[in-house]
Design an enzyme around this catalytic site. Structure first.
Site, PDB file in Angstrom:
ATOM      1  NE  ARG A  36     -68.498 -54.721  30.615  1.00  0.00           N
ATOM      2  CZ  ARG A  36     -68.647 -55.886  30.665  1.00  0.00           C
ATOM      3  NH1 ARG A  36     -68.520 -56.658  29.626  1.00  0.00           N
ATOM      4  NH2 ARG A  36     -68.755 -56.332  31.976  1.00  0.00           N
ATOM      5  CE  LYS A 199     -73.480 -72.327  42.210  1.00  0.00           C
ATOM      6  NZ  LYS A 199     -72.272 -72.721  41.274  1.00  0.00           N
ATOM      7  N   GLY A 355     -72.155 -56.290  38.156  1.00  0.00           N
ATOM      8  CA  GLY A 355     -72.772 -57.671  37.936  1.00  0.00           C
ATOM      9  C   GLY A 355     -74.380 -57.451  38.306  1.00  0.00           C
ATOM     10  N   GLY A 378     -66.118 -59.367  38.588  1.00  0.00           N
ATOM     11  CA  GLY A 378     -64.859 -60.210  38.855  1.00  0.00           C
ATOM     12  C   GLY A 378     -63.774 -59.489  39.557  1.00  0.00           C
TER      13      GLY A 378
HETATM   14  P1  AMP Z   1     -74.904 -64.300  42.018  1.00  0.00           P
HETATM   15  O1  AMP Z   1     -74.295 -64.356  40.716  1.00  0.00           O
HETATM   16  O2  AMP Z   1     -74.048 -65.338  42.877  1.00  0.00           O
HETATM   17  O3  AMP Z   1     -74.719 -62.762  42.608  1.00  0.00           O
HETATM   18  O4  AMP Z   1     -76.308 -64.424  42.223  1.00  0.00           O
HETATM   19  C1  AMP Z   1     -77.164 -63.659  41.584  1.00  0.00           C
HETATM   20  C2  AMP Z   1     -78.451 -64.547  41.313  1.00  0.00           C
HETATM   21  O5  AMP Z   1     -78.797 -65.114  42.401  1.00  0.00           O
HETATM   22  C3  AMP Z   1     -79.925 -63.820  40.792  1.00  0.00           C
HETATM   23  O6  AMP Z   1     -79.706 -64.222  39.571  1.00  0.00           O
HETATM   24  C4  AMP Z   1     -80.575 -64.149  41.626  1.00  0.00           C
HETATM   25  O7  AMP Z   1     -82.030 -64.408  41.188  1.00  0.00           O
HETATM   26  C5  AMP Z   1     -80.386 -65.180  42.219  1.00  0.00           C
HETATM   27  N1  AMP Z   1     -81.060 -65.624  43.812  1.00  0.00           N
HETATM   28  C6  AMP Z   1     -80.945 -64.599  44.592  1.00  0.00           C
HETATM   29  N2  AMP Z   1     -81.539 -64.842  45.702  1.00  0.00           N
HETATM   30  C7  AMP Z   1     -82.269 -66.394  45.621  1.00  0.00           C
HETATM   31  C8  AMP Z   1     -82.769 -67.254  46.370  1.00  0.00           C
HETATM   32  N3  AMP Z   1     -83.043 -67.097  47.291  1.00  0.00           N
HETATM   33  N4  AMP Z   1     -82.958 -68.337  45.501  1.00  0.00           N
HETATM   34  C9  AMP Z   1     -82.761 -68.656  44.281  1.00  0.00           C
HETATM   35  N5  AMP Z   1     -81.962 -67.833  43.542  1.00  0.00           N
HETATM   36  C10 AMP Z   1     -81.476 -66.619  44.040  1.00  0.00           C
END
Ligand code: AMP
Length: 397
Positions: A36, A199, A355, A378
């Site tokens: 950063r 999610k 991220g 974000g």
């Molecule tokens: P996010 O912060 O919502 O973008 O989620 C990223 C995280 O989702 C990463 O740490 C991944 O390891 C996790 N992730 C991606 N695909 C899967 C999956 N099929 N099952 C569980 N975790 C997952």
């Protein structure tokens, strides 16, 4: 908007809001990743080389009850000195007598770092009086903190009103705005948005907004399994948000109405445990057996996604296709990264959201081969959700 690159900084004390919220080692407080700081270096060096002096404002961590040692910006003085190649003075309070007197004494080419602005609750409250006190330290205002552009805080937003003719976006902020606009407003088609991660609930707003602009939306990662369950599939022990089943169906319905093609992973790499040593196999994403969990997209999905991506002219990517942190479940994310690189080399504009997607593309050593890797997680999400970012609005209008 005032043009940062042609503005005359000579002899001026320039208040710059940077995002130096860098990770620190918990024991030694040494910076573990100075990305950063390096990202804002072109902005800071431009001001110094054009005869200005710098008064740097930033937050670090999430201090709740005023000053605390672990969130003091004194820990990053050396890190900034290393990047800028010059001495950095430090004011132990961002407002008040010491900050004022150090700022007054600054000569062209000198750098002053103020203590964490979030040591004052007034910062996050967006307090105008606090912003006024900060504004008194400098002659003009530059915002280069894209990572906090979605927050209406005193040092990112209210402060700009004290510099109606002398406020502007630094190089980093301007590059982020330009990239985001290339995707949403100057869209070359076909436009493919790739959304992944854990999610559905974190990504609903962005998917809904993208339905208004994208031609294709690829949905991968853990969030895909809620879609499969909503469509009557069996997903074993894969991630699922039962309260979002109807949301998924609504998204699929809206996509049909708007003529947007949604691509879900037809096959998955499923494992018998969330572990690097788990047993794994490939199966249809809609017929996953009990106790098995989908942790990555399978080879047929990789091929289908790669085809759509490499034929696109604009690509936005936010969120991994699987648990890319574990080698066994990283090939889906890697194949998407490679397809994005291929699209870039064929002339597409490709933007990687901050991220985890930024971490993934860096892990595969492909960051330099895409059009832009955003520094703001974000902030970028909110931009693509269609929200106005107060930090950008404040310097633009
Ligand atoms: P996010 O912060 O919502 O973008 O989620 C990223 C995280 O989702 C990463 O740490 C991944 O390891 C996790 N992730 C991606 N695909 C899967 C999956 N099929 N099952 C569980 N975790 C997952």
């Amino acid at each position: 908007m005032i043009n940062f690159s042609t503005y005359s900084f000579s002899g001026r004390k320039v208040l710059v809001r940077v995002d130096f919220n860098v990770p620190l080692d918990k024991e030694t407080f040494e910076i573990t990743d100075d990305k950063r700081i390096r990202a804002s270096a072109p902005t800071l060096l431009h001001i110094l080389e054009n005869g200005g002096s710098l008064i740097l404002m930033s937050h670090l961590g999430r201090p709740k009850e005023g000053p605390e040692d672990k969130s003091s910006l004194k820990h990053i003085v050396k890190g900034i000195e290393n990047v800028l190649g010059r001495e950095v003075k430090f004011a132990g309070d961002c407002i008040g007598h010491e900050a004022k007197s150090l700022a007054e004494k600054l000569s062209p080419g000198e750098v002053l770092l103020l203590e964490n602005v979030r040591f004052y609750k007034e910062e996050t409250r967006g307090d105008t009086e606090f912003a006024r006190k900060l504004s008194e330290l400098g002659d003009c205002y530059v915002n280069d903190a894209f990572g906090t552009a979605h927050r209406a805080h005193a040092s990112t937003t209210q402060i700009a009103s004290f510099f109606p003719d002398d406020k502007m976006a630094g190089f980093l902020m301007a590059a982020e705005i330009e990239s985001a606009k290339k995707v949403m407003q100057e869209t070359k088609r076909p436009f493919t948005a790739i959304v992944g991660g854990a999610k559905v609930s974190d990504k609903v707003l962005i998917v809904e907004n993208l339905l208004n602009v994208a031609d294709h939306i690829i949905i991968g990662g853990g969030m895909a399994y809620t879609f499969f369950k909503a469509q009557g599939g069996t997903i074993g022990a894969s991630l699922c948000e039962d309260e979002r089943l109807s949301t998924c169906l609504e998204i699929l319905e809206k996509a049909k109405e708007k003529g947007v093609q949604i691509h879900l992973p037809v096959d998955s790499i499923v494992a018998d445990a969330f572990s690097t040593t788990a047993v794994f196999k490939i199966c249809n994403s809609k017929t996953i057996e009990d106790k098995w969990m989908g942790l990555d997209i399978g080879p047929a999905s990789q091929a289908a996604f790669s085809k759509v991506i490499s034929e696109s002219q604009t690509v936005l990517w936010n969120g991994p296709m699987g648990v890319f942190e574990m080698q066994a479940f990283s090939s889906g994310t890697k194949s998407v990264a490679e397809a994005v690189v291929k699209a870039t080399s064929s002339g597409a504009f490709t933007l990687i959201g901050g991220g985890d997607s930024a971490a993934a593309i860096q892990k595969f050593g492909l960051s330099e081969k895409v059009s832009h890797v955003s520094t703001g997680g974000g902030a970028l999400l909110e931009y693509f959700e269609g929200k106005i970012l107060p930090g950008i609005e404040a310097v633009e209008n």
